[in-house]
Design an enzyme around this catalytic site. Structure first.
Site, PDB file in Angstrom:
ATOM      1  N   GLU A   1       1.011   3.938   1.800  1.00 23.12           N
ATOM      2  CA  GLU A   1       1.557   4.382   3.079  1.00 23.12           C
ATOM      3  C   GLU A   1       2.699   3.480   3.543  1.00 23.12           C
ATOM      4  O   GLU A   1       3.712   3.955   4.060  1.00 23.12           O
ATOM      5  CB  GLU A   1       0.464   4.428   4.159  1.00 23.12           C
ATOM      6  CG  GLU A   1      -0.617   5.441   3.891  1.00 23.12           C
ATOM      7  CD  GLU A   1      -1.787   4.891   3.078  1.00 23.12           C
ATOM      8  OE1 GLU A   1      -2.855   5.519   3.094  1.00 23.12           O
ATOM      9  OE2 GLU A   1      -1.643   3.839   2.410  1.00 23.12           O
TER      10      GLU A   1
ATOM     11  N   HIS B   1       0.853  -1.189   0.000  1.00 24.01           N
ATOM     12  CA  HIS B   1       0.000   0.000   0.000  1.00 24.01           C
ATOM     13  C   HIS B   1       0.887   1.237   0.000  1.00 24.01           C
ATOM     14  O   HIS B   1       2.039   1.197   0.443  1.00 24.01           O
ATOM     15  CB  HIS B   1      -0.910   0.010   1.223  1.00 24.01           C
ATOM     16  CG  HIS B   1      -2.001  -1.007   1.166  1.00 24.01           C
ATOM     17  ND1 HIS B   1      -3.154  -0.882   1.907  1.00 24.01           N
ATOM     18  CD2 HIS B   1      -2.136  -2.164   0.456  1.00 24.01           C
ATOM     19  CE1 HIS B   1      -3.947  -1.925   1.667  1.00 24.01           C
ATOM     20  NE2 HIS B   1      -3.347  -2.710   0.790  1.00 24.01           N
TER      21      HIS B   1
ATOM     22  N   CYS C   1      -6.116   2.529   5.433  1.00 24.64           N
ATOM     23  CA  CYS C   1      -6.827   1.296   5.764  1.00 24.64           C
ATOM     24  C   CYS C   1      -6.332   0.790   7.126  1.00 24.64           C
ATOM     25  O   CYS C   1      -5.358   1.327   7.676  1.00 24.64           O
ATOM     26  CB  CYS C   1      -6.582   0.248   4.681  1.00 24.64           C
ATOM     27  SG  CYS C   1      -4.927  -0.485   4.750  1.00 24.64           S
TER      28      CYS C   1
ATOM     29  N   CYS D   1      -2.516  -0.045   7.133  1.00 24.82           N
ATOM     30  CA  CYS D   1      -1.684   1.158   7.074  1.00 24.82           C
ATOM     31  C   CYS D   1      -1.792   1.959   8.366  1.00 24.82           C
ATOM     32  O   CYS D   1      -0.800   2.533   8.821  1.00 24.82           O
ATOM     33  CB  CYS D   1      -2.069   2.004   5.868  1.00 24.82           C
ATOM     34  SG  CYS D   1      -1.673   1.182   4.302  1.00 24.82           S
TER      35      CYS D   1
END
Length: 156
Positions: free
Chosen positions: A55, A53, A83, A86
């Site tokens: 991040e 992801h 999310c 993250c």
């Protein structure tokens, strides 16, 4: 204003990643002392890595550049509200602040819905959609016991 500039960089990272077919529409930059020290965009599909992801990639980049596993004194600018995975990574990294653009509802509206994960967390292990079962806790506790005794450990 400077905050808007950094958010634009996060959005640009999301757009660039999408244009390069690297993954979903998410981007992130990490800033310290007014300079970008970490960048990331979603690369889940291009790397076959469900943890890739924006991040997480930006945190890895920033920590490498800082030669530290902490992001104290840093701010995270992410194109979308993080999310659950993250969010956990962000808390472990300990930045000073997080700025996000789109929110959970915006993401859910285009098929990125994290609500089911939040609903799973409080469920008993066997009732989760992926069942969890504790196995051999008396064996698995050994590394924790050794960690407690370790004199040259780096606390975090």
């Amino acid at each position: 204003m400077i905050k808007e500039k950094f958010m634009q960089e996060a959005v640009n990272a999301a757009l660039k990643g999408m244009q390069n077919n690297e993954g979903g529409p998410f981007g992130c930059v990490i800033v310290k002392d007014g300079k970008i020290i970490g960048r990331g965009n979603n690369k889940v599909t291009s790397t076959n890595d469900p943890t890739a992801h924006a991040e997480v990639i930006a945190i890895r980049d920033a920590c490498k550049n800082l030669d530290s596993f902490q992001l104290e004194g840093c701010e995270i600018y992410t194109s979308c509200e993080p999310c659950p995975m993250c969010l956990g990574a962000i808390y472990w990294a300990r930045p000073d602040k997080v700025y996000f653009g789109s929110n959970q509802t915006d993401a859910a509206n285009i098929g990125f819905d994290d609500a089911f994960i939040y609903k799973e967390i409080p469920l008993p292990y066997k009732e989760r959609s992926i069942p969890f079962e504790q196995l051999l806790p008396e064996m698995a506790i050994t590394p924790f016991q050794e960690w407690e005794k370790k004199e040259d450990k780096t606390e975090y």
